[in-house]
Design an enzyme around this catalytic site. Sequence first.
Site, mmCIF file in Angstrom:
data_model
loop_
_atom_site.group_PDB
_atom_site.id
_atom_site.type_symbol
_atom_site.label_atom_id
_atom_site.label_comp_id
_atom_site.label_asym_id
_atom_site.label_seq_id
_atom_site.Cartn_x
_atom_site.Cartn_y
_atom_site.Cartn_z
ATOM 1 N N LYS A 205 0.540 -1.710 -0.281
ATOM 2 C CA LYS A 205 0.182 0.019 -0.068
ATOM 3 C C LYS A 205 0.802 1.121 0.067
ATOM 4 O O LYS A 205 1.801 0.795 0.410
ATOM 5 C CB LYS A 205 -0.728 0.030 1.174
ATOM 6 C CG LYS A 205 -1.200 1.186 1.598
ATOM 7 C CD LYS A 205 -2.628 0.768 2.673
ATOM 8 C CE LYS A 205 -2.673 2.309 3.733
ATOM 9 N NZ LYS A 205 -4.189 2.418 4.493
ATOM 10 N N LYS A 207 1.106 5.263 0.118
ATOM 11 C CA LYS A 207 0.771 6.442 1.730
ATOM 12 C C LYS A 207 0.723 6.982 -0.113
ATOM 13 O O LYS A 207 1.747 7.635 0.280
ATOM 14 C CB LYS A 207 0.848 6.937 2.322
ATOM 15 C CG LYS A 207 1.189 8.108 3.124
ATOM 16 C CD LYS A 207 -1.188 7.970 3.195
ATOM 17 C CE LYS A 207 -1.643 6.851 3.928
ATOM 18 N NZ LYS A 207 -3.019 7.321 4.540
ATOM 19 N N ASP A 235 -3.683 5.260 -1.704
ATOM 20 C CA ASP A 235 -4.206 6.038 -0.084
ATOM 21 C C ASP A 235 -4.027 7.583 -0.161
ATOM 22 O O ASP A 235 -2.950 7.458 0.247
ATOM 23 C CB ASP A 235 -4.638 5.125 1.209
ATOM 24 C CG ASP A 235 -4.822 5.969 2.440
ATOM 25 O OD1 ASP A 235 -6.436 6.617 1.666
ATOM 26 O OD2 ASP A 235 -4.584 5.508 3.516
ATOM 27 N N ASN A 237 -5.849 9.846 1.136
ATOM 28 C CA ASN A 237 -6.484 10.347 1.856
ATOM 29 C C ASN A 237 -7.626 11.341 1.811
ATOM 30 O O ASN A 237 -7.353 12.236 2.416
ATOM 31 C CB ASN A 237 -5.999 10.704 3.391
ATOM 32 C CG ASN A 237 -5.508 9.422 3.682
ATOM 33 O OD1 ASN A 237 -3.953 8.989 4.153
ATOM 34 N ND2 ASN A 237 -6.097 9.235 4.954
ATOM 35 N N GLU A 260 -7.907 3.334 -1.791
ATOM 36 C CA GLU A 260 -8.289 3.717 -0.833
ATOM 37 C C GLU A 260 -8.354 4.926 -0.435
ATOM 38 O O GLU A 260 -7.514 6.389 -0.740
ATOM 39 C CB GLU A 260 -7.023 3.212 0.213
ATOM 40 C CG GLU A 260 -7.699 3.197 1.769
ATOM 41 C CD GLU A 260 -6.870 2.977 3.085
ATOM 42 O OE1 GLU A 260 -5.734 1.540 2.559
ATOM 43 O OE2 GLU A 260 -6.080 3.146 3.809
ATOM 44 N N ASN A 283 -10.896 4.021 5.352
ATOM 45 C CA ASN A 283 -10.887 4.290 6.890
ATOM 46 C C ASN A 283 -11.030 5.572 7.615
ATOM 47 O O ASN A 283 -10.770 5.839 8.298
ATOM 48 C CB ASN A 283 -9.708 3.815 7.181
ATOM 49 C CG ASN A 283 -8.733 4.810 6.747
ATOM 50 O OD1 ASN A 283 -7.822 4.295 5.790
ATOM 51 N ND2 ASN A 283 -8.338 5.730 7.371
ATOM 52 N N ASP A 307 -10.300 -0.350 12.139
ATOM 53 C CA ASP A 307 -9.789 0.045 13.410
ATOM 54 C C ASP A 307 -10.108 -0.227 14.240
ATOM 55 O O ASP A 307 -11.201 0.349 14.718
ATOM 56 C CB ASP A 307 -9.214 1.356 12.478
ATOM 57 C CG ASP A 307 -8.051 1.999 13.584
ATOM 58 O OD1 ASP A 307 -8.189 1.065 15.065
ATOM 59 O OD2 ASP A 307 -6.959 2.421 13.612
ATOM 60 N N HIS A 334 -6.661 -1.431 9.253
ATOM 61 C CA HIS A 334 -6.331 0.012 9.150
ATOM 62 C C HIS A 334 -5.392 -0.372 10.720
ATOM 63 O O HIS A 334 -5.408 -0.534 11.652
ATOM 64 C CB HIS A 334 -7.223 1.436 9.268
ATOM 65 C CG HIS A 334 -7.504 2.657 9.281
ATOM 66 N ND1 HIS A 334 -6.840 3.213 10.904
ATOM 67 C CD2 HIS A 334 -6.179 3.053 8.566
ATOM 68 C CE1 HIS A 334 -5.994 4.570 10.287
ATOM 69 N NE2 HIS A 334 -5.735 4.410 9.954
ATOM 70 N N ASN A 336 -2.805 2.879 12.329
ATOM 71 C CA ASN A 336 -2.201 3.600 12.849
ATOM 72 C C ASN A 336 -0.438 3.607 13.186
ATOM 73 O O ASN A 336 -0.553 2.216 13.771
ATOM 74 C CB ASN A 336 -2.824 4.775 13.679
ATOM 75 C CG ASN A 336 -3.410 5.913 13.035
ATOM 76 O OD1 ASN A 336 -2.963 6.968 11.938
ATOM 77 N ND2 ASN A 336 -4.905 6.330 12.459
HETATM 78 O O1 LIG Z 1 -5.251 4.618 5.963
HETATM 79 C C1 LIG Z 1 -4.720 5.667 6.342
HETATM 80 O O2 LIG Z 1 -5.951 6.565 6.179
HETATM 81 C C2 LIG Z 1 -3.498 5.815 7.612
HETATM 82 O O3 LIG Z 1 -3.345 5.365 7.954
HETATM 83 C C3 LIG Z 1 -3.954 7.468 8.381
HETATM 84 C C4 LIG Z 1 -2.431 7.503 8.708
HETATM 85 O O4 LIG Z 1 -2.710 8.178 10.028
HETATM 86 C C5 LIG Z 1 -1.547 7.794 7.841
HETATM 87 O O5 LIG Z 1 -2.465 8.632 6.800
HETATM 88 C C6 LIG Z 1 -0.491 8.236 8.437
HETATM 89 O O6 LIG Z 1 0.062 7.584 9.658
HETATM 90 O O7 LIG Z 1 0.222 9.199 8.353
HETATM 91 MG MG LIG Z 2 -6.597 4.911 4.794
#
Ligand SMILES: O=C([O-])C(=O)C[C@H](O)[C@@H](O)C(=O)[O-]
Ligand SMILES: [Mg+2]
Length: 438
Positions: A205, A207, A235, A237, A260, A283, A307, A334, A336
Amino acid sequence: MKTVDATDRSAALTVTEVRLTPILIADPPLLNTQGVHQPYTPRLIIEVVTADGTTGVGETYGDTRYLDLAAPLAKALPGRPVSDLNGLFTLAEQVCGDPAEVSDSVDVGGLRGVQTADKLRLSVISGFEVACLDALGKALGLPVHALLGGKVRDHIDYSAYLFYRLAAHPQGQGEPDDWGAALDPEGVVAQARRFAETYGFGSFKLKGGVFPPEEEIAAVRALAEAFPGRPLRLDPNGAWSVPTSLHVARELADVLEYLEDPASSTDRMAEVAAGTEVPLATNMCVTTFPEIQEAFTRGAVQVVLSDHHYWGGLRNTQQLAAVCRTFGVGLSMHSNTHLGISLAAMTHVAATVPNLDYACDSHYPWQTEDVITERHVFEGGRLAVSDRPGLGVELDREVLAALHRRWLEDDGTMRDRDDAAAMRKADPRWQTPSVPRW
Ligand SMILES: O=C([O-])C(=O)C[C@H](O)[C@@H](O)C(=O)[O-]
Ligand SMILES: [Mg+2]
């Protein structure tokens, strides 16, 4: 005679003490659409002690607003049976009160969906529920998964969680590491190779929401070339508009396992879902039970990343799994920034859910510090489900004390996660981007 035994046992399983230890743990300079992770991030470690001397451990978010809710709950719990997990919800409603300034706001600048009073309270309850389950399991000699009805699998698959990242935190803060920067497709692929070689992860995955979509499309394409046929996810966000989301979905349709949270609300996700065959995961737009009905009936999401923190614990996660199964919506998990206690809890509940359709997320490889004595070890991208009593982890009190000292010594800047503030250390003009960013 039997009655006496039962009375003794229930007396032994009465909570006598609850200890709350806020800590700061090292976090690398990982980028997301809001900014960059701070050098240290808060977590709360919860210990629940019963009359027979058993201690159970739990973990949850450690930002101030969570601590404010945890304190009254910790005070009210002694004297109650450690097995009264349903009672935790009622007790929390009675004693926690509503946190200030949560209405209509979003959590961590939008990375975790809405922030409501209920969701904050549930995130706190989850840490207590896990600690109670750990204590109960230890007292009865049963693993947590047995208390949840039993495991249906012996291993849980996890996915590599790739981040664009800086080589070091701005202004040289924090703990150095040897990962180097990852700011382009080559950097992302190099990071993925290290994840695959070290931990055996088979799915990846990335980000996103950090660079313009074309750059992130190129990074995912480079991953697809480096790891042909492997499941890939992206993802951002919620950083993209509907047309941008559809453009990315078209460009990556042949390689994505799912996309995502491309866009940031149920409305926008429903529009995107209507225009693509690529499954959408979230999420962010389904993070509480009241959000489910609209999102599922409109077909806005095809996969929910549960989560257990914000869904209110392990048993609520099982309930979410049942709702997903009912609607034919997939389930993944999910993560963090979490430590070994939460990873253990997640692994236990994941073991009990029949419809866990995807490898779960975990930030754990990025976390070099932990409060447990033996770190979890991924083999072939999986964790074995522990059959030891409770969660199967032991608290390292020395490390816990040291990380708590770090929290005490902090002037307050790291005690609440703020990725935009951390980014301003590198770029003083940085503002939380408005959504959609692209
Ligand atoms: O799947 C997600 O959206 C995350 O894991 C949120 C987290 O806050 C992630 O964006 C991060 O750790 O920067
Ligand atoms: Mg996410």
